[in-house]
Design a protein around this motif. Structure first.
Motif, mmCIF file in Angstrom:
data_model
loop_
_atom_site.group_PDB
_atom_site.id
_atom_site.type_symbol
_atom_site.label_atom_id
_atom_site.label_comp_id
_atom_site.label_asym_id
_atom_site.label_seq_id
_atom_site.Cartn_x
_atom_site.Cartn_y
_atom_site.Cartn_z
ATOM 1 N N GLU A 98 0.845 -1.186 0.000
ATOM 2 C CA GLU A 98 0.000 0.000 0.000
ATOM 3 C C GLU A 98 0.889 1.248 0.000
ATOM 4 O OE1 GLU A 98 -2.670 -0.422 3.336
ATOM 5 O OE2 GLU A 98 -4.111 -1.511 2.126
ATOM 6 N N SER A 99 1.740 1.340 -1.003
ATOM 7 C CA SER A 99 2.720 2.420 -1.102
ATOM 8 C C SER A 99 2.052 3.781 -0.957
ATOM 9 C CB SER A 99 3.421 2.355 -2.465
ATOM 10 O OG SER A 99 4.007 1.094 -2.664
ATOM 11 N N SER A 100 2.641 4.601 -0.095
ATOM 12 C CA SER A 100 2.069 5.908 0.178
ATOM 13 C C SER A 100 3.147 6.978 0.144
ATOM 14 C CB SER A 100 1.374 5.921 1.546
ATOM 15 O OG SER A 100 0.296 5.007 1.558
ATOM 16 N N LYS A 101 2.758 8.144 -0.326
ATOM 17 C CA LYS A 101 3.696 9.254 -0.490
ATOM 18 C C LYS A 101 3.378 10.346 0.522
ATOM 19 C CE LYS A 101 3.212 11.390 -4.353
ATOM 20 N NZ LYS A 101 3.273 11.684 -5.807
ATOM 21 N N CYS A 102 4.424 10.797 1.224
ATOM 22 C CA CYS A 102 4.255 11.879 2.194
ATOM 23 C C CYS A 102 4.108 13.221 1.482
ATOM 24 C CB CYS A 102 5.453 11.951 3.141
ATOM 25 S SG CYS A 102 5.680 10.510 4.178
ATOM 26 N N LYS A 103 3.296 14.068 2.049
ATOM 27 C CA LYS A 103 3.198 15.444 1.541
ATOM 28 C C LYS A 103 3.739 16.384 2.607
ATOM 29 C CE LYS A 103 -1.240 15.412 0.674
ATOM 30 N NZ LYS A 103 -2.576 15.804 0.173
ATOM 31 N N PRO A 104 4.619 17.311 2.247
ATOM 32 C CA PRO A 104 4.985 17.697 0.875
ATOM 33 C C PRO A 104 6.288 17.081 0.370
ATOM 34 C CG PRO A 104 5.720 19.381 2.400
ATOM 35 C CD PRO A 104 5.071 18.307 3.236
ATOM 36 N N CYS A 105 6.996 16.274 1.184
ATOM 37 C CA CYS A 105 8.354 15.855 0.813
ATOM 38 C C CYS A 105 8.385 14.766 -0.254
ATOM 39 C CB CYS A 105 9.126 15.400 2.042
ATOM 40 S SG CYS A 105 8.491 13.887 2.792
ATOM 41 N N ALA A 106 7.283 14.032 -0.445
ATOM 42 C CA ALA A 106 7.134 13.015 -1.491
ATOM 43 C C ALA A 106 7.930 11.746 -1.247
ATOM 44 C CB ALA A 106 7.491 13.584 -2.867
ATOM 45 N N HIS A 107 8.466 11.545 -0.021
ATOM 46 C CA HIS A 107 9.118 10.276 0.284
ATOM 47 C C HIS A 107 8.063 9.185 0.465
ATOM 48 C CE1 HIS A 107 12.741 12.789 1.625
ATOM 49 N NE2 HIS A 107 13.071 12.136 0.525
ATOM 50 N N LYS A 108 8.440 7.943 0.122
ATOM 51 C CA LYS A 108 7.447 6.869 0.017
ATOM 52 C C LYS A 108 7.719 5.742 1.004
ATOM 53 C CE LYS A 108 7.005 8.178 -4.804
ATOM 54 N NZ LYS A 108 7.235 7.824 -6.217
ATOM 55 N N PHE A 109 6.632 5.251 1.616
ATOM 56 C CA PHE A 109 6.699 4.202 2.621
ATOM 57 C C PHE A 109 5.434 3.347 2.514
ATOM 58 C CE2 PHE A 109 8.469 8.184 4.133
ATOM 59 C CZ PHE A 109 9.754 7.844 4.538
ATOM 60 N N CYS A 120 8.679 12.948 8.649
ATOM 61 C CA CYS A 120 9.240 11.995 7.691
ATOM 62 C C CYS A 120 10.512 11.382 8.253
ATOM 63 C CB CYS A 120 9.544 12.697 6.369
ATOM 64 S SG CYS A 120 10.364 11.621 5.168
ATOM 65 N N PRO A 121 10.608 10.059 8.313
ATOM 66 C CA PRO A 121 11.811 9.410 8.840
ATOM 67 C C PRO A 121 13.058 9.660 8.002
ATOM 68 C CG PRO A 121 9.961 7.876 8.754
ATOM 69 C CD PRO A 121 9.563 9.088 7.983
ATOM 70 N N LEU A 122 12.869 10.044 6.741
ATOM 71 C CA LEU A 122 14.014 10.293 5.866
ATOM 72 C C LEU A 122 14.550 11.718 5.962
ATOM 73 C CD1 LEU A 122 13.310 8.415 2.510
ATOM 74 C CD2 LEU A 122 15.262 8.132 4.025
ATOM 75 N N CYS A 123 13.656 12.690 5.904
ATOM 76 C CA CYS A 123 14.128 14.079 5.852
ATOM 77 C C CYS A 123 13.735 14.905 7.055
ATOM 78 C CB CYS A 123 13.630 14.749 4.579
ATOM 79 S SG CYS A 123 11.825 14.958 4.523
ATOM 80 N N GLY A 124 12.836 14.377 7.886
ATOM 81 C CA GLY A 124 12.436 15.103 9.085
ATOM 82 C C GLY A 124 11.363 16.144 8.861
ATOM 83 N N ALA A 125 10.878 16.294 7.653
ATOM 84 C CA ALA A 125 9.846 17.288 7.367
ATOM 85 C C ALA A 125 8.518 16.894 8.016
ATOM 86 C CB ALA A 125 9.661 17.425 5.856
ATOM 87 N N ASP A 126 7.749 17.894 8.413
ATOM 88 C CA ASP A 126 6.414 17.616 8.939
ATOM 89 C C ASP A 126 5.573 16.925 7.874
ATOM 90 O OD1 ASP A 126 7.099 18.855 11.284
ATOM 91 O OD2 ASP A 126 6.158 20.770 10.783
ATOM 92 N N ILE A 127 4.828 15.923 8.291
ATOM 93 C CA ILE A 127 3.952 15.217 7.355
ATOM 94 C C ILE A 127 2.580 15.875 7.411
ATOM 95 C CG2 ILE A 127 2.856 13.013 6.771
ATOM 96 C CD1 ILE A 127 5.239 11.598 8.034
ATOM 97 N N GLU A 128 2.235 16.569 6.338
ATOM 98 C CA GLU A 128 0.950 17.247 6.272
ATOM 99 C C GLU A 128 -0.159 16.315 5.805
ATOM 100 O OE1 GLU A 128 1.474 20.653 3.803
ATOM 101 O OE2 GLU A 128 3.066 21.529 5.053
ATOM 102 N N GLY A 129 0.225 15.197 5.240
ATOM 103 C CA GLY A 129 -0.739 14.212 4.780
ATOM 104 C C GLY A 129 -0.036 13.134 3.987
ATOM 105 N N ILE A 130 -0.728 12.045 3.720
ATOM 106 C CA ILE A 130 -0.181 10.987 2.875
ATOM 107 C C ILE A 130 -1.206 10.643 1.802
ATOM 108 C CG2 ILE A 130 1.294 9.989 4.668
ATOM 109 C CD1 ILE A 130 -0.774 7.793 5.048
ATOM 110 N N GLU A 131 -0.719 10.231 0.649
ATOM 111 C CA GLU A 131 -1.608 9.842 -0.433
ATOM 112 C C GLU A 131 -1.071 8.578 -1.093
ATOM 113 O OE1 GLU A 131 0.310 12.694 -3.931
ATOM 114 O OE2 GLU A 131 -1.604 13.242 -2.989
ATOM 115 N N PRO A 132 -1.947 7.711 -1.588
ATOM 116 C CA PRO A 132 -1.501 6.460 -2.205
ATOM 117 C C PRO A 132 -0.709 6.713 -3.476
ATOM 118 C CG PRO A 132 -3.854 6.771 -2.554
ATOM 119 C CD PRO A 132 -3.424 7.849 -1.601
ATOM 120 N N ASP A 133 0.330 5.884 -3.662
ATOM 121 C CA ASP A 133 1.107 5.940 -4.905
ATOM 122 C C ASP A 133 0.753 4.689 -5.703
ATOM 123 O OD1 ASP A 133 3.040 5.873 -6.916
ATOM 124 O OD2 ASP A 133 4.494 6.942 -5.688
#
Length: 379
Positions: A98-109, A120-133
């Motif tokens: 269920e690949s999902s993309k963080c907003k706004p950094c676009a890293h995927k988990f 975000c565990p990768l860049c530390g940016a606040d996660i404003e939402g996630i959307e399916p990729d």
């Protein structure tokens, strides 16, 4: 997961247990206790930790036809190595589910993994939402569907090709897909991404069922399916779906019951599946049904101890089953049977002598023994 590692004896890569080669874990095979993962690979009976030598691709090392070339996954995913590839989730270290993309950094988990984070565990940016990729997930699904399905196109005797040169034949690694799926499921399960683990195990079970249609009496396939079904039961139990867990455990026990009782690891896994059904019935308040399953597990373990009385783990398993049956007897009002069961279990453990190399077993023996003495003190 506490079920049998099903593919150690069936892979073409020398019988490697996928759990033993996963360097992200303790490197163990999931069949040793009712609650944890420990011990050697149960199908081969070997500790593979000293056997893993990276594949060189030379046929001489495998003792096979010199034209045979081991099939390799182009992304490096296989059951013999640990790798975080481009399709992996860095949180659970398994293939994305269920690949999902963080907003706004676009890293995927994985959706289940990233849902536990605010940053975000990768860049530390606040996660404003996630959307399916969906595109990435479709790629991963296609990758899984095609993984390790390479087949030999020519028999070993077809040595000559056009121009007088030998043809290179890729070996049949169809069973490698099962080991690969189990490995990915175990990584996801350890990281509490249970839906991902369940998805991979379901694919694996479907593959084995398909194979069994043309080979119903294949004991290897029965052991593999029994083990995978037990793992699926663990997934459902963790998700709180007791009815589905019971269904999987019962089917697991059905397949494992077809196997020779001389294999202690298979016997252990069968008894564990029966105990887990008993536990779920017990917590549901159905004491008589719980006792029936505990008693079936006890019968399996009695038989094992009769044939292997010198193996300490079998004796401790027997004492544990005696305690489970006795505990239910007490709750059902049969005090005399309960006391008899507790006393038999104590006798088994008190006469069991362990050496300094068996510290883990000694700890378990003492723990069960303390429980039994407390039960008798409460009578």
């Amino acid at each position: 997961m506490s079920s049998l590692c099903p593919f150690a004896g069936a892979t073409t890569g020398g019988g490697v247990c996928p759990a033993k080669s996963d360097k992200s874990s303790a490197g163990v095979c999931p069949a040793k206790s009712d609650k944890s993962i420990s011990g050697v690979c149960p199908v081969t009976g070997k500790d593979h930790s000293s056997e893993h030598k990276g594949s060189t691709g030379h046929a001489e090392d495998k003792g096979t036809d010199p034209r045979m070339v081991p099939a390799k996954c182009p992304f490096g995913y296989d059951s013999n190595t640990f790798k975080l590839g481009p399709l992996s989730c860095i949180i659970c270290q398994a293939l994305l589910h269920e690949s999902s993309k963080c907003k706004p950094c676009a890293h995927k988990f994985c959706k289940a993994c990233i849902s536990r984070f605010k940053d975000c565990p990768l860049c530390g940016a606040d996660i404003e939402g996630i959307e399916p990729d969906t595109e990435l997930q479709a790629l991963i699904d296609r990758f899984i569907d095609g993984h390790a399905r390479i087949k030999r196109s020519h028999a070993a005797g077809d040595a000559e090709a056009a121009g007088g040169k030998n043809k290179v034949i890729y070996e049949d690694v169809s069973m490698e897909r099962g080991a690969f799926l189990v490995q990915q499921a175990m990584r996801a399960f350890r990281a509490q991404n249970i839906e991902s683990a369940k998805s991979r195990l379901t694919m694996c079970a479907d593959d084995i069922r398909e194979e069994l249609k043309s080979s119903e009496d294949n004991l290897d396939l029965c052991s593999q399916l029994g083990a995978v079904l037990g793992m699926l039961g663990d997934c459902c139990r963790t998700l709180g779906d007791a009815p589905s867990a019971i269904t999987y455990y019962e089917e697991s026990a059905e397949f494992l019951s077809k196997l020779p009782t001389k294999d202690l690891e298979l016997v252990h896994t069968l008894s564990v599946s029966l105990n887990k059904i008993g536990d779920l019935r017990y917590y549901d308040g159905d004491l008589q049904s719980a006792r029936n399953y505990y008693a079936r597990s006890l019968d399996v373990r009695r038989t094992a101890v009769k044939e292997h009385s010198a193996i300490a783990s079998q004796v401790i398993d027997l004492a544990t089953s005696l305690a489970k049956v006795a505990d239910v007897d007490r709750n059902l009002g049969n005090e005399s049977a309960a006391v008899e069961g507790f006393e038999e279990a104590i006798h088994c453990l008190e006469k069991l002598k362990l050496d300094s190399k068996q510290a883990n077993l000694e700890q378990r023996r003492v723990s069960v023994l303390d429980f039994l003495h407390n039960q008798l003190a409460d009578k």
